[in-house]
Design an enzyme around this catalytic site. Structure first.
Site, short mmCIF file in Angstrom:
data_model
loop_
_atom_site.label_atom_id
_atom_site.label_comp_id
_atom_site.label_asym_id
_atom_site.label_seq_id
_atom_site.Cartn_x
_atom_site.Cartn_y
_atom_site.Cartn_z
N GLY A 224 0.58 -1.57 -0.08
CA GLY A 224 0.26 0.28 0.54
C GLY A 224 0.93 1.22 0.05
NE ARG A 364 -41.50 -3.51 0.08
CZ ARG A 364 -40.39 -3.63 -1.41
NH1 ARG A 364 -38.99 -3.81 -1.22
NH2 ARG A 364 -40.99 -4.53 -1.98
N GLY A 451 -33.87 -6.55 -3.82
CA GLY A 451 -33.65 -6.11 -5.02
C GLY A 451 -33.13 -4.49 -4.28
CB THR A 472 -6.76 -12.05 3.02
OG1 THR A 472 -7.47 -12.53 2.46
CG2 THR A 472 -5.39 -12.26 2.40
CD GLU A 474 -2.00 -5.82 9.55
OE1 GLU A 474 -1.07 -6.44 10.28
OE2 GLU A 474 -1.34 -5.05 9.15
CG ASP A 476 -5.16 -17.17 5.45
OD1 ASP A 476 -5.70 -16.80 4.38
OD2 ASP A 476 -5.30 -17.98 5.87
#
Length: 691
Positions: A224, A364, A451, A472, A474, A476
């Site tokens: 990075g 909803r 949706g 993954t 720092e 796995d």
């Protein structure tokens, strides 16, 4: 005389008699003084009263208890970016534009908002992580980029270096003049850091180290800040010293070195350094990941970060630690902060996603009784089953990671060896467990919104993509769980040799003893709500399972190592070991949740937390009910009671779901999903698409 087959009435009568006999025997086992424990009631009964009404939750008190002492700095970050629309990440943005925006976001944080995260990395980690959580809510790429600059690059300088390095680099790192990278991972080696191949060979004539990439597998990868913005890199390489004996060289193991990669004024790549862009990723495209190759790059001897090992002018190596393995362990121990931050940040992502999904589920409406108004989709049991245990888990992981940060802060202040080991194992377990859970939860939340969860504006796509890599980097997750299992086995051995157990594993002393005894046949049958909601029963069940798994895997490893060797035996038992590690982490999480409930000062907030703690515990027990049934820890009637109570508690949590997500205190500008808006959600949603 007629046969039973020919006389259905006789068969039915006999069946009734058998059922009655079994019932009498079962009742006798409940009340028999011969097997009842002195401290437990002889008979568990369920009161014949109506269920309690909806809880009244003091949302403000609950929120204050959750957010702790660094609310002000987070509010400052939220307010600043909300006032600067030019710094907010649009839904659609190219990779190059996203990278530049993240850099501008970071500059604005430090140089305009006046927030200086680097000041807190070493001295006040709790405040640093609070800033990281707030920054990550603006843009997860921004949060990771800040972490690369301050926690990884900056943290490596102040944690692995000495005073001369801090004096030279601290101010430049803090004010972003010295942007940097953390160059550990190689193309061929990630988790196996001791297997890194990059070399740093000392040249005593010029008093320099020569950094080399010996083959393509040693190219530093996924670094990075390397592709565009980085000017320095902390490079992890094997320290090679020339010798006068027949060997010619001496490999002192992996050390960290400060290597300039770009000119401070022109930003041009320096001679001998090759930088390639790793390109477009699944997520976090605001972070400029690059690959680095070094061709005889020379750096001064002082650029060795020499806290745990140093080289003198005449090429002599000295260290306060006697072996390569001890130096390596000490080095990685100082870098555990990144893992702590990811566990905490993952909970932040879980809070956002759970808030969006639950607020939408309350909004909803769909179907309902004939000729009556439609009902909220959160009124459906299936939807409660999806989201309410998740909400309880979110609270559980919050308290567990807050506990981890406090232990990490204490470790940084005291440098206590026992605490360092404790934090290392705990951070490995929580980072692995929490990030894996959040990754799955994000998909559940997306699906729970139908949706509308698929619309980019409602954020599940970007949250899923950006968070996915948390499993993954720092470390796995599968590798980290093996570290936890290995530490448990070490503690298991210590227990039977009279050694000292580290803080997190203290419960093994009692629970291993209880495991060696058979499950109590009385308590295995208790099914009353008071018993099932008793924290002692819940914690005992979690710890019993862990202790049993630990004992059984230790026996299996001992057996297989005789024929397969230690590596082969470990691989043969690997799934068993991973299950053990997860079980242990769940025990730690529950213990911290129970403690948080007990310490909550407001009665109504405490009642809400107790409700969620019970749901978290019983849901986990039910999900692994086969384990408990196989060893008769839970009788069939008790298993059924646990399932029924879990469903009822989900319903109870549903009744206060709004108050519980509101207590996260995430303003609309943080959640940002139109379907999660607290007012006029549909109006804002339609406005986004142009109506």
């Amino acid at each position: 005389m007629e046969s039973r087959r020919g006389n259905p009435m006789a068969a039915e009568g006999e069946f009734s008699e058998l059922a009655a006999t079994r019932r009498i025997q079962r009742l006798s086992s409940h009340i028999s003084p011969a097997v009842a424990t002195p401290s437990a009631p002889l008979l568990q009964t369920e009161a014949c009263v109506s269920r309690p009404k909806k809880l009244e939750v003091n949302g403000e008190a609950l929120s204050l208890y959750l957010r702790g002492k660094h609310i002000d700095i987070q509010e400052k970050v939220y307010k600043f970016y909300n006032s600067r629309p030019d710094l907010l990440t649009p839904i659609e943005i190219s990779m190059d534009d996203h990278r530049e925006l993240c850099m501008r976001q970071l500059y604005a944080l430090v140089r305009e908002a006046g927030v200086r995260p680097f000041l807190y990395v070493a001295d006040d980690p709790e405040k640093y992580f609070a800033i990281m959580e707030a920054v990550g809510s603006v843009d997860m790429s921004f949060g990771i980029k800040m972490g690369v600059q301050y926690s990884l690059w900056g943290g490596s300088v102040i944690n692995l270096g000495t005073k001369k390095h801090k004096d030279k680099y601290f101010e430049g790192i803090d004010n972003l003049d010295y942007t940097g990278c953390f160059a550990m991972t190689e193309l061929h080696h990630g988790s196996n850091v001791q297997g890194l191949q990059t070399t740093a060979t000392f040249d005593p004539i010029k008093d320099e180290f020569v950094i080399d990439t010996p083959n393509d597998g040693a190219i530093k990868w996924w670094i990075g800040n390397a592709a565009v913005h980085g000017k320095f890199a902390t490079v992890f390489a094997r320290l090679i010293l020339p010798t006068h004996d027949s060997k010619g060289v001496s490999d002192m193991g992996v050390h960290a070195f400060i290597v300039p990669i770009r000119d401070l004024k022109t930003h041009q790549t320096l001679p001998g350094v090759e930088i390639q862009d790793c390109g477009h990723k699944v997520g976090l495209n605001g972070v400029d990941n690059g690959a680095l190759r070094f061709r005889s790059v020379r750096i001064p001897r002082d650029n060795l970060l020499n806290r745990f090992g140093d080289v003198s002018r005449d090429g002599k190596y000295t260290s306060s630690l006697p072996t390569i393995n001890k130096r390596f362990a000490a080095t990685l121990g100082e870098l555990v902060g990144g893992r702590v931050g990811l566990a905490y940040a993952s909970v932040g992502v879980l809070k956002v996603s759970a808030t969006i999904a639950i607020r939408y589920a309350l909004l909803r409406q769909q179907f309902g009784p004939l000729k009556q108004p439609e009902v909220s989709i959160l009124d459906y049991q299936s939807h409660q089953h999806k989201l309410m245990p998740m909400l309880a888990s979110t609270y559980a992981y919050h308290f567990a990671t807050v506990h981890l940060i406090k232990k990490y802060s204490e470790m940084k202040k005291t440098h206590d060896e026992q605490l360092i080991a404790d934090v290392h194992a705990l951070s490995a377990g929580l980072k692995s467990y929490v990030t894996s859970y959040t990754n799955k939860a994000l998909s559940v939340c997306r699906e729970a919104c139908g949706g509308h969860g698929y619309a980019a504006v409602n954020r599940f796509g970007s949250l899923r993509n950006d968070h996915d890599i948390f499993q993954t980097f720092e470390g796995d997750n599968t590798v980290l769980l093996q570290q936890v299992a290995g530490d448990l086995l070490k503690q298991y051995k210590e227990k039977f040799q009279g050694g000292t157990l580290t803080v997190t594993w203290n419960y093994l002393r009692e629970s291993m003893g209880s495991y060696l005894a058979q499950p109590n046949p009385v308590t295995a049958r208790w099914e009353g709500e008071d018993h099932l909601r008793n924290p002692k029963f819940q914690l005992d069940a979690f710890r019993y399972r862990t202790s049993r798994l630990l004992h059984s895997v230790a026996m299996r490893l001992n057996k297989h190592s005789k024929t397969l060797g230690s590596f082969g035996a470990w691989n043969r038992c690997l799934n068993h070991l991973l299950t053990l590690a997860e079980s242990h982490i769940e025990s730690v999480i529950l213990a911290k949740f129970i403690e948080a409930v007990k310490n909550c000062p407001d009665p109504s907030a405490r009642a809400a937390l107790k409700l969620m703690c019970d749901l978290y515990a019983l849901d986990r027990i039910w999900k692994d009910i086969g384990t408990y049934r196989n060893v008769d820890y839970v009788a069939p009637n008790k298993a059924k009671a646990i399932h029924k109570l879990t469903e009822y508690l989900s319903f109870q949590v549903r009744n206060v779901a709004k108050e519980l997500v509101d207590a996260f205190d995430l303003p609309d500008e943080v959640t940002r999903a139109p379907i999660a808006m607290q007012a006029d959600a549909y109006a804002q949603y339609t406005q986004v698409v142009g109506f």
